[in-house]
Design an enzyme around this catalytic site. Structure first.
Site, PDB file in Angstrom:
ATOM      1  N   ASP A   1       8.606 -51.929 -31.168  1.00  0.00           N
ATOM      2  CA  ASP A   1       8.725 -53.127 -32.002  1.00  0.00           C
ATOM      3  C   ASP A   1       9.961 -53.014 -32.871  1.00  0.00           C
ATOM      4  O   ASP A   1      10.603 -51.962 -32.944  1.00  0.00           O
ATOM      5  CB  ASP A   1       7.467 -53.371 -32.830  1.00  0.00           C
ATOM      6  CG  ASP A   1       7.134 -52.189 -33.754  1.00  0.00           C
ATOM      7  OD1 ASP A   1       8.038 -51.352 -33.983  1.00  0.00           O
ATOM      8  OD2 ASP A   1       5.998 -52.114 -34.230  1.00  0.00           O
TER       9      ASP A   1
ATOM     10  N   ASP B   1       6.758 -59.111 -32.765  1.00  0.00           N
ATOM     11  CA  ASP B   1       7.971 -58.353 -32.434  1.00  0.00           C
ATOM     12  C   ASP B   1       7.637 -57.146 -31.573  1.00  0.00           C
ATOM     13  O   ASP B   1       8.439 -56.203 -31.475  1.00  0.00           O
ATOM     14  CB  ASP B   1       8.664 -57.892 -33.718  1.00  0.00           C
ATOM     15  CG  ASP B   1       7.781 -56.947 -34.533  1.00  0.00           C
ATOM     16  OD1 ASP B   1       6.532 -57.081 -34.430  1.00  0.00           O
ATOM     17  OD2 ASP B   1       8.314 -56.096 -35.243  1.00  0.00           O
TER      18      ASP B   1
END
Length: 726
Positions: free
Chosen positions: A591, A634
């Protein structure tokens, strides 16, 4: 039944026995009394008329009765011994039987319709043959072969039997077959008697005058008798002439004595010649007249039947002269068109519908010019004012008036209902064709030989081909061999009676199109398949929408990577394959560090740019067969099976982590992107959840180490850590 018929049969046997005996006795006694050969032998011919009208099983008793009558007459005279007399009786029996069988073979039943010219020909030929055989046998019996007397006897017997056969057989056949109709319908019994008396008187006078040859005087009354009374005049007149001739010849009187030094045998010959010539003159005339009467009767019957049919037919029947006048109009015109026969006799072209007049006039003119027959359908006005559709058949024939002109035989029937049905059907077909031609689908019919018999116009929009160019061609010729091989299976199933749905692809006008087709068997009233209906719809736009929906369902719209759903579907399949191959698996979870701060500082648009750039980097770095997905916010995931060792796997993870350090410019600012990653390298069987748990633990370790780094584990054991600054 036999007991009831026995008396009638007994009387017939007795009658034939008496007839045979009397005629035989007459000929024998006359020849014996005058010491001359028999001029006429009437016995055998008289029996034939009785025999030919009986069934074969009844013929033998009658033959035996005639045989016994002759034998009795011969024995009564007693001029021959028993055995020669018996042999002569058998010869007469054989002669009669031969002629009877010949006539019955060609004419099993003799009726009013029998051609007597053909009957006379068969009877004359068979009589000549039978008399030859009989005369030869009798001469052989009564004389020693080959003495000259044999041929004299043969000649005498043959002439007597043949003349007797012709006269007596003709008389008996006519009497038996015509019965009460023996007298012509145009004459009366009284006139027949008067003419017979006239013939008898003239014959007696002609034979009584010995000084002059007046025998020619017999022919006018004989021919008059034949013309007025047909067969009755023939048979009775010839019989009278023959009896008078044979009698006066036997008595040695008459004009035959004018011949110098004429012997009795010569006089018999002259008498036989005279009788034969009389027969040759009278018989053809009589046969011709009878045949003419028969034909006239048939014509009259035919005319009666025709008029009966025409008068009672529901169709309109007319005879039309060249100038248009109608010689005959059937009464059905009243029922059909409402007009009386008298009103319709004159030409009425004004009754033809104005739109049909010129066409019908041309048809009539062509018929009169070329002849033959023609058929036309047109409208004819009813007396009530409305029009009826008439189907007319017309033929040009010679006029029965015999003046060399021609007539048109016209037959017309009301076909208004049929025409209206045809018009409705045509209108319905036009409407159906309009509908099918504008339906956004290709509708076709294919017969049992795989040829197109119908196809609507929509096919032009699909393939650019005109329907008229496709009709009559086979599916293989239109679709090509490659596509035909795909369709053949479904065609065979439809021909077998199955309704088939299927989809296929084809290229038309350089475009790959998708189609959905429904084959429906075309069955007749008995359920037999006689073809296939094909309904084909282009579904290219539907397939494109399906692909787009599938893409949207499996793809992340922002990064272009797969979404969580697609990752879950593909990861399960990939893990099964690696387990089967006993290959290792690499799963990496990553991420963006401090992504929330990026959104808060630079805005969500900037955050989206960061995510999109990370996705672009991941897409460019992946190998074929790897699964790369954005599984939320994300967070990204990478699953692959192309690394075989731990060293190669760790190198891959490090290289991936380094490539993901990018700088994103937005709004005059440059955002440096940092990534935290956790990766697991696993050998053996493992579930997706187990691998995700190990990868999440490794990511957690990377974040605890200060972020912007990665951690790589194998088999669930910590192997080491790498800092992003190294």
């Amino acid at each position: 039944m036999r007991l009831k018929r026995a008396p009638a049969m007994v009387w017939q046997l007795v009658g034939l026995f008496a007839l045979s005996g009397v005629l035989s006795l007459y000929s024998i006694m006359l020849a014996r009394y005058t010491h001359t050969p028999a001029c006429l032998w009437l016995t055998n011919g008289a029996m034939i008329g009785v025999l030919i009208q009986r069934p074969l099983r009844e013929t033998w008793p009658l033959l035996i009765a005639g045989f016994l009558g002759y034998f009795a007459a011969r024995e009564f005279v007693g001029d021959l011994p028993f055995m020669p007399s018996l042999a002569l009786a058998l010869c007469n029996l054989l002669e009669t039987l031969m002629v009877t069988l010949a006539i019955r073979r060609h004419f099993p039943v003799i009726t009013q319709e029998t051609r007597f010219t053909d009957l006379a020909r068969v009877a004359l030929i068979s009589a000549a043959g039978a008399c030859l055989l009989s005369a030869f046998t009798v001469a052989a019996i009564t004389h020693v072969w080959p003495n000259l007397a044999f041929w004299i006897s043969f000649n005498t017997i043959f002439r007597a039997h043949l003349l007797g056969m012709i006269i007596a057989a003709t008389t008996s056949i006519v009497v038996v077959t015509r019965g009460r109709r023996l007298v012509n319908s145009s004459s009366t019994p009284l006139s027949l008697v008067l003419h017979l008396l006239l013939l008898t008187a003239i014959s007696v006078v002609a034979f009584a005058v010995s000084r002059y040859p007046l025998l020619f005087m017999i022919y006018p009354p004989l021919l008059l008798l034949i013309f007025r009374h047909r067969f009755a005049g023939l048979v009775i007149g010839i019989a009278i002439v023959a009896l008078i001739t044979s009698t006066v010849t036997a008595l040695d009187i008459g004009p035959f004595n004018l011949v110098h030094d004429a012997t009795p045998a010569l006089k018999v010959v002259m008498a036989q010649v005279f009788i034969g010539v009389t027969c040759l003159i009278a018989l053809p005339v009589s046969l011709a007249l009878v045949e003419q009467d028969r034909l006239q009767l048939r014509v009259r019957d035919s005319e009666i039947r025709y008029r009966m049919l025409a008068d009672n037919s529901g169709d309109l029947v007319m005879r039309i002269r060249p100038n248009g006048d109608r010689r005959y109009v059937s009464p059905s015109v009243k029922e059909l068109l409402g007009w009386d026969v008298e009103e319709f006799m004159a030409p009425r072209p004004d009754l033809i519908h104005p739109d049909d007049r010129q066409r019908i006039a041309d048809v009539v003119a062509t018929l009169r010019r070329l002849g033959g027959a023609t058929t036309a359908t047109y409208r004819l006005q009813h007396r009530a004012g409305h029009y009826l559709w008439i189907e007319a058949f017309a033929r040009l024939v010679e006029s029965p008036e015999g003046d060399g002109s021609t007539e048109i035989i016209y037959t017309g029937r009301d076909v208004t209902q049929r025409v209206q049905i045809q018009q409705a059907l045509t209108e319905s077909q036009a409407q159906l064709r309009t509908i099918t031609d504008n339906v956004p689908a290709v509708i076709a019919r294919i017969d049992m030989s795989e040829r197109y018999t119908y196809i609507n116009r929509f096919v032009e929009q699909v393939s650019g081909e005109a329907p008229t160019e496709m009709i009559g061609k086979t599916v293989k010729e239109i679709r090509g061999a490659v596509l035909y091989d795909q369709l053949k299976e479904y065609l065979d199933r439809a021909y077998a009676g199955e309704s088939v749905w299927f989809e296929y692809e084809a290229t038309y006008r350089n475009r790959l199109l998708h189609f959905q087709t429904h084959y429906v068997p075309d069955k007749d009233s008995k359920g037999h398949v006689r073809g296939v209906y094909a309904l084909t719809t282009e579904i290219t736009h539907i397939k494109n929408v399906e692909r787009e929906l599938l893409r949207l369902a499996h793809q992340d719209a922002l990064t272009g990577l797969a979404n969580r759903r697609y990752f879950n579907e593909q990861s399960a399949s990939l893990l099964r394959q690696t387990c089967q191959r006993r290959a290792p698996t690499l799963l990496a979870v990553l991420d963006v560090d401090n992504f929330k701060a990026i959104n808060d500082t630079y805005g969500h648009a900037a955050g989206d740019l960061v995510l999109a750039e990370v996705g672009r980097c991941l897409q460019g770095f992946m190998h074929e067969g790897a699964v790369v997905a954005r599984i939320g916010g994300d967070e990204f995931v990478v699953l692959c099976d192309h690394v075989g060792t731990e060293v190669a796997a760790e190198t891959f993870v490090r290289t991936l982590w380094e490539k993901l350090h990018v700088a994103v410019r937005t709004g005059g600012h440059c955002i440096d992107v940092h990534i935290s990653m956790g990766a697991v390298f696993f050998k053996g069987s493992a579930t997706q959840d187990a691998l995700m748990k190990l990868a999440d633990e490794a990511l957690y370790l990377a974040k605890e180490a200060g972020r912007n780094t990665y951690r790589f584990v194998t088999g669930g054991l910590f192997m080491g850590e790498k800092n992003g600054n190294m």
